[in-house]
Write a protein that holds these residues in place. Structure first.
Motif, PDB file in Angstrom:
ATOM      1  N   GLY A 148      61.421  52.816-106.334  1.00 11.26           N
ATOM      2  CA  GLY A 148      62.186  53.295-107.480  1.00 11.26           C
ATOM      3  C   GLY A 148      62.260  52.315-108.638  1.00 11.26           C
ATOM      4  O   GLY A 148      62.827  52.622-109.672  1.00 11.26           O
TER       5      GLY A 148
ATOM      6  N   LEU B  16      60.338  50.154-111.554  1.00 12.00           N
ATOM      7  CA  LEU B  16      59.064  50.151-112.272  1.00 12.00           C
ATOM      8  C   LEU B  16      58.572  48.726-112.489  1.00 12.00           C
ATOM      9  O   LEU B  16      59.361  47.804-112.653  1.00 12.00           O
ATOM     10  CB  LEU B  16      59.224  50.821-113.634  1.00 12.00           C
TER      11      LEU B  16
ATOM     12  N   PHE C  30      69.197  48.314-117.149  1.00 10.89           N
ATOM     13  CA  PHE C  30      68.185  48.182-116.102  1.00 10.89           C
ATOM     14  C   PHE C  30      67.721  49.565-115.638  1.00 10.89           C
ATOM     15  O   PHE C  30      66.530  49.834-115.503  1.00 10.89           O
ATOM     16  CB  PHE C  30      68.769  47.401-114.918  1.00 10.89           C
TER      17      PHE C  30
ATOM     18  N   ASP D 274      65.474  51.141-118.370  1.00  9.27           N
ATOM     19  CA  ASP D 274      64.218  50.454-118.691  1.00  9.27           C
ATOM     20  C   ASP D 274      63.321  50.222-117.490  1.00  9.27           C
ATOM     21  O   ASP D 274      62.104  50.172-117.617  1.00  9.27           O
ATOM     22  CB  ASP D 274      64.514  49.080-119.328  1.00  9.27           C
ATOM     23  N   LYS D 275      63.930  50.044-116.331  1.00  9.58           N
ATOM     24  CA  LYS D 275      63.136  49.484-115.244  1.00  9.58           C
ATOM     25  C   LYS D 275      63.020  50.380-114.016  1.00  9.58           C
ATOM     26  O   LYS D 275      62.475  49.935-113.015  1.00  9.58           O
ATOM     27  CB  LYS D 275      63.746  48.131-114.807  1.00  9.58           C
ATOM     28  N   THR D 276      63.589  51.565-114.054  1.00  8.58           N
ATOM     29  CA  THR D 276      63.523  52.360-112.823  1.00  8.58           C
ATOM     30  C   THR D 276      62.832  53.690-113.061  1.00  8.58           C
ATOM     31  O   THR D 276      62.717  54.165-114.193  1.00  8.58           O
ATOM     32  CB  THR D 276      64.931  52.667-112.262  1.00  8.58           C
ATOM     33  N   ARG D 277      62.383  54.266-111.980  1.00  4.92           N
ATOM     34  CA  ARG D 277      61.742  55.570-112.015  1.00  4.92           C
ATOM     35  C   ARG D 277      62.708  56.619-112.573  1.00  4.92           C
ATOM     36  O   ARG D 277      62.324  57.467-113.379  1.00  4.92           O
ATOM     37  CB  ARG D 277      61.326  55.943-110.586  1.00  4.92           C
ATOM     38  N   VAL D 278      63.956  56.545-112.128  1.00  6.38           N
ATOM     39  CA  VAL D 278      64.958  57.508-112.598  1.00  6.38           C
ATOM     40  C   VAL D 278      65.060  57.454-114.128  1.00  6.38           C
ATOM     41  O   VAL D 278      65.030  58.476-114.808  1.00  6.38           O
ATOM     42  CB  VAL D 278      66.330  57.206-111.963  1.00  6.38           C
TER      43      VAL D 278
ATOM     44  N   TYR E  62      62.870  56.297-116.309  1.00  4.03           N
ATOM     45  CA  TYR E  62      61.621  56.764-116.918  1.00  4.03           C
ATOM     46  C   TYR E  62      61.625  58.293-117.020  1.00  4.03           C
ATOM     47  O   TYR E  62      61.357  58.868-118.068  1.00  4.03           O
ATOM     48  CB  TYR E  62      60.445  56.282-116.065  1.00  4.03           C
ATOM     49  N   GLU E  63      62.006  58.937-115.929  1.00  2.00           N
ATOM     50  CA  GLU E  63      62.010  60.403-115.929  1.00  2.00           C
ATOM     51  C   GLU E  63      63.053  60.948-116.902  1.00  2.00           C
ATOM     52  O   GLU E  63      62.774  61.895-117.648  1.00  2.00           O
ATOM     53  CB  GLU E  63      62.257  60.935-114.509  1.00  2.00           C
TER      54      GLU E  63
ATOM     55  N   LYS F  52      64.136  59.584-119.574  1.00  5.31           N
ATOM     56  CA  LYS F  52      63.695  59.395-120.954  1.00  5.31           C
ATOM     57  C   LYS F  52      62.616  60.399-121.338  1.00  5.31           C
ATOM     58  O   LYS F  52      62.620  60.933-122.451  1.00  5.31           O
ATOM     59  CB  LYS F  52      63.199  57.961-121.162  1.00  5.31           C
ATOM     60  N   VAL F  53      61.680  60.654-120.428  1.00  7.88           N
ATOM     61  CA  VAL F  53      60.635  61.643-120.735  1.00  7.88           C
ATOM     62  C   VAL F  53      61.286  63.002-121.000  1.00  7.88           C
ATOM     63  O   VAL F  53      60.954  63.689-121.965  1.00  7.88           O
ATOM     64  CB  VAL F  53      59.595  61.755-119.601  1.00  7.88           C
TER      65      VAL F  53
ATOM     66  N   LEU G 285      62.931  62.953-124.391  1.00  5.98           N
ATOM     67  CA  LEU G 285      62.053  62.873-125.559  1.00  5.98           C
ATOM     68  C   LEU G 285      61.180  64.102-125.704  1.00  5.98           C
ATOM     69  O   LEU G 285      60.869  64.528-126.811  1.00  5.98           O
ATOM     70  CB  LEU G 285      61.165  61.630-125.464  1.00  5.98           C
TER      71      LEU G 285
END
Lengths: 509, 394
Positions: free
Chosen positions: A375, A377, B237, B240-244, B246-247, B249-250, B253
């Protein structure tokens, strides 16, 4: 002096990476219906947008009623009595028809003798009269949200007439209408011509031109090919000219080497959000090492076909990949099963424009190692992966993998998507309009990559509106018209003219 | 025709644009500019009342424990003022972070107040009225805050995902529904006859140590603040830094791209609202079981609404939010003292807070104007250059 009401001389208009109009000259007589015919992206709308003041030409001059004009805005065009009905209507939904028509030039009156107010009552009457005179019957008090698409179009026409437009531009007016409504619209257009208006009709539908137009200018890839007298020209000739007889560049293509069946679609049906059937009972197979190209005029169900196979929209019928039924799978499951998809709309669908290039290049793999462990990145992995693809596929960007994709050119955005989809090494690759809006160099690059993927044994579904692209790449051609697969044939067995006729629905097997 | 502007003539304007136009620092310079504008506006207001704005601003800082006052009551000094400012800063940070998380996923969570109230109430009646020792009660209160807020948040997310109900509408409506239901229970079961609020919770279960004697002073120590600052870094964190992140934000956006990439849009909408709600829940328990120790029936905390503007003032950035929360809290906390030192009604200081929030909402407009002016200057330079070249040829 001459009797031309509109003259556009040697018009050239460039957009970054593309010449939309290249030295185009047309002259339109007062009181004629002048059609502008061309494929998608041929430069028809750009040419007319310049007449309507939305763009200014880079080179060339425009004469209106014999006088040289620099049309800097739609407002100025309106002053010259030029009106335009856009493909997408520009109406205020919760205003009445009258309010929409008078918007921007409201007739003033004095309420109770001194309060300034808009004279809606008087205008309602005036508009009712106007609509009767031209056979455009509408109820002026209805709100836009209460009326159908074809009535909305009438409102747009009335809006032009109310502003006393003499030169009326219609941009693809029939795209949203049913056949009956089209008949009716064409009748209105004839009526308008008879009352002395000059009509310019932008379209790619030949039958309409044949029915109403007097003369027809054909644009192909930004250049004026010919101006024809519609009465004495056959639809077939027009279709040939529109598609372009000569093919400028041939892509080197080796002998096809088909392998096993990869994709099998049978009885596929898709309905859009309004419940209208857009793909009807489509069946076909694609083998490894085969480019199956689907030709068709825009909006005949090709994009929906691609979306349905990729799992983005619901469909009924069966889709199987390498023998396994995938019709119930999610987008991600299908992509992991081996489907790559280069979507038609690269900015709206294929990319997250506010993300960096590196993040976009991992858009489908971000959750796997090495990008993501437990989980969390790993930004370094994004950068390394990004840099690798940037080098391998020659993606030009300002700051490498850290570049914001929004700041990149269309061609490089497309390269990024293609790179991402190719390296996932899927058995099936779907390309929809892969070269739309790109310049010749970028087009060739993409074409080479499609062919090299085929030679690696991938099954390729290519959907394109450019007939030339289809002819030069396809091993097998399928033609779609109004949601149905008209024909499926080996590429060598069809001439481009025949494909064009299938596309127009004027030929059947 | 537009009047030709001579953009190059004004050096003041050019310098100004050069400072604000640097996109790298815009996240910082533009809110700062907005604050300066609002302070200028507030100064005008104070001058028109015949007051010295500098004294007014100084007393804001004094009232919130950032500058020493002239005199203090017994067992009070600058530290006690500062601590009591932190006490109300704590829920503000959590609440503004809650807004930010939802905003990243493209959702406008306007229901922070409701998501504060529900866990605040549940924690009060379960833990707050119990006789649990602090060591057991405090973690329990925090857990209830997180779970209760997350439950309300995910309900809003689920309504949007399942029935396509706009989150703004559902969260406002739920605010009222929860407020009235909870008021009913407070009025029937938990009312204090004198204060007309819910009965006070036991001191053991309160997240603020109230009236503690320390260094010969009597002060409030907000334990929740120890969590608030790390929470901001944790949110950063997460995004910026986790899969959760990232998803989320996608999805925020570009929903179509999210769907295309195989991201489950519905799940992420629920997830974003759950995280946002959990943070709002923490705001709720540090507010109702920290800063205060009872709940006033039929009142939604205005802090829940202010947090939206605080989040925007901090550019929806977790670290920016720490600063914007501080600023707004200092002003609202210091306003009491200001109104007594310069003798203006307390409403004036609320007006100043309002001005800051108003100007901060103009951040996007300021950015827009700056980029317009930048283009103008560039065009003008280009035109001059071309003219010079032509002049050379002649």
């Amino acid at each position: 002096m001459n009797d031309y009401i509109v003259e556009m001389r040697h018009i050239t208009k460039r957009f970054p990476g593309i010449v939309a109009n290249d030295d185009v000259s047309i002259s339109i007589k007062k009181g004629e219906i002048y059609a502008i015919l061309g494929e998608n992206g041929a430069g028809k709308s750009t040419l007319m947008s310049m007449l309507f003041g939305m763009y200014e030409p880079d080179e060339g001059e425009i004469f209106i009623r014999g006088k040289r004009e620099s049309i800097s805005s739609p407002a100025y065009a309106a002053k010259l009595n030029i009106g335009m009905v856009h493909q997408h209507f520009k109406l205020v939904q919760n205003y009445t028809i009258t309010e929409n028509i008078i918007l921007g030039m409201e007739p003033k009156s004095r309420f109770l003798g001194f309060l300034p107010s808009v004279d809606v009552k008087g205008t309602n009457k005036k508009i009712a009269e106007l609509s009767k005179r031209y056979g455009l019957e509408v109820d002026p008090k209805k709100k836009i949200e209460e009326i159908g698409v074809s009535t909305q179009q009438r409102v747009e026409i009335l809006k032009m007439l109310y502003r006393e437009a003499e030169i009326l531009i219609f941009d693809e007016p029939t795209a949203v209408l049913t056949p009956q409504e089209i008949e009716f619209l064409l009748e209105i257009i004839r009526e308008l011509r008879n009352s002395g208006k000059t009509i310019i009709l932008i379209t790619h539908k030949l039958e309409e031109i044949k029915k109403v137009a007097d003369r027809c200018a054909i644009l192909c890839r930004g250049k004026l090919v010919d101006v024809l007298d519609v009465k004495t020209t056959s639809t077939k000739t027009m279709a040939n000219l529109m598609v372009g007889r000569e093919i400028n560049f041939r892509t080197e293509k080796t002998e096809a080497n088909f392998g096993e069946k990869v994709l099998s679609v049978s009885g596929l049906d898709v309905r859009n959000d309004d419940g209208v059937s857009v793909v009807k009972d489509v069946s076909f197979d694609i083998k490894a090492g085969e480019i199956f190209a689907v030709a068709g005029v825009s909006g005949n169900g090709q994009e929906e076909l691609a979306d349905a196979i990729a799992g983005l929209i619901k469909s009924s019928g069966s889709i199987s990949l390498k023998g396994a039924d995938i019709s119930e799978m999610t987008v991600r499951e299908r992509s992991e099963m081996g489907i790559s998809y280069i979507p038609q709309d690269r900015q709206e669908v294929g990319l997250v424009l506010d993300f960096s290039l590196g993040e976009n290049l991992a858009l489908k793999d971000y959750y796997k190692e090495p990008f993501c462990k437990n989980g969390i990145l790993h930004h370094k992995a994004f950068l390394i992966h990004g840099q690798k693809l940037i080098d391998e596929y020659d993606i030009r960007s300002g700051q490498g993998a850290k570049t914001q994709v929004r700041s990149m050119s269309g061609g490089n955005q497309q390269k990024a998507i293609v790179a991402r989809e190719i390296i996932s090494d899927s058995a099936l690759m779907i390309f929809v309009q892969p070269t739309r809006g790109l310049d010749i160099g970028a087009i060739e690059n993409i074409h080479r990559q499609i062919l090299s993927e085929r030679d690696k044994g991938k099954a390729i579904l290519l959907i394109s509106l450019e007939l030339e692209e289809i002819i030069s790449l396809a091993d097998t051609i399928g033609v779609m018209y109004s949601g149905e697969m008209q024909t499926i044939a080996a590429a060598g067995s069809l001439t481009s003219n025949q494909v064009g006729e299938f596309m127009m629905g004027v030929r059947s097997v | 025709m537009k009047k030709p502007k001579n953009a190059l003539k004004n050096p003041f304007r050019r310098g100004f644009i050069a400072i604000l136009g640097n996109e790298k620092y815009q996240g910082f310079t533009i809110p700062l500019f907005a604050i300066i504008l609002s302070l200028l506006a507030a100064s005008l207001l104070l001058l028109s009342l015949g007051k010295n704005p500098l004294i007014a601003f100084r007393s804001l800082l004094q009232g919130s424990g950032l500058l020493p006052k002239a005199s203090y009551a017994a067992k009070k000094n600058i530290l006690t003022d500062f601590m009591s400012m932190l006490n109300i800063l704590t829920p503000m940070i959590f609440a503004a972070l809650a807004v930010a998380v939802a905003l990243k996923a493209g959702l406008f969570n306007i229901g922070i107040s409701g998501q504060m109230l529900v866990p605040g109430f549940i924690a009060s009646i379960t833990v707050g009225y119990s006789k649990l020792p602090a060591a057991a009660a405090l973690p329990l209160v925090l857990i209830i805050g997180i779970m209760g807020g997350a439950a309300v948040g995910s309900l809003i997310g689920w309504l949007k995902h399942r029935f396509n109900i706009n989150e703004v509408v559902s969260s406002i409506m739920l605010n009222y529904i929860f407020s009235y239901i909870i008021s009913y229970f407070i009025n029937t079961n938990y009312i204090d006859a004198v204060s007309r609020q819910s009965r006070y919770i036991s001191a053991n279960t309160r997240l603020t140590l109230a009236n503690i004697e320390l260094f010969g002073l009597k002060m409030d120590i907000p334990l929740g603040f120890i969590l608030a600052v790390p929470a901001a870094f944790l949110v950063k964190f997460l995004m910026d830094k986790t899969r959760v992140g990232y998803e989320l934000k996608v999805v925020g956006l570009n929903k179509k791209a999210a769907q295309y990439a195989g991201i489950n849009v519905g799940k992420n909408i629920v997830m974003a609202m759950a995280i946002s709600g959990a943070l709002a829940g923490l705001a709720g328990v540090t507010y109702y079981l920290g800063n205060f120790n009872s709940i006033q029936p039929r009142v939604l905390s205005s802090l829940g609404f202010d947090s939206i503007a605080v989040c925007l003032l901090g550019n929806s950035h977790p670290i920016g939010i720490l600063f914007s929360s501080l600023l707004i809290t200092v002003i609202s906390k210091g306003s009491n003292y200001m109104s007594s030192t310069i003798n203006v009604p307390q409403e004036i200081s609320q007006l100043i807070t309002g001005l800051i929030l108003l100007f901060s909402a103009c951040g996007a407009y300021i950015k827009h104007r700056v980029s317009l002016a930048k283009d103008e200057i560039r065009d003008e330079k280009l035109r001059l250059k071309q003219e010079n070249e032509e002049g050379d040829r002649v």
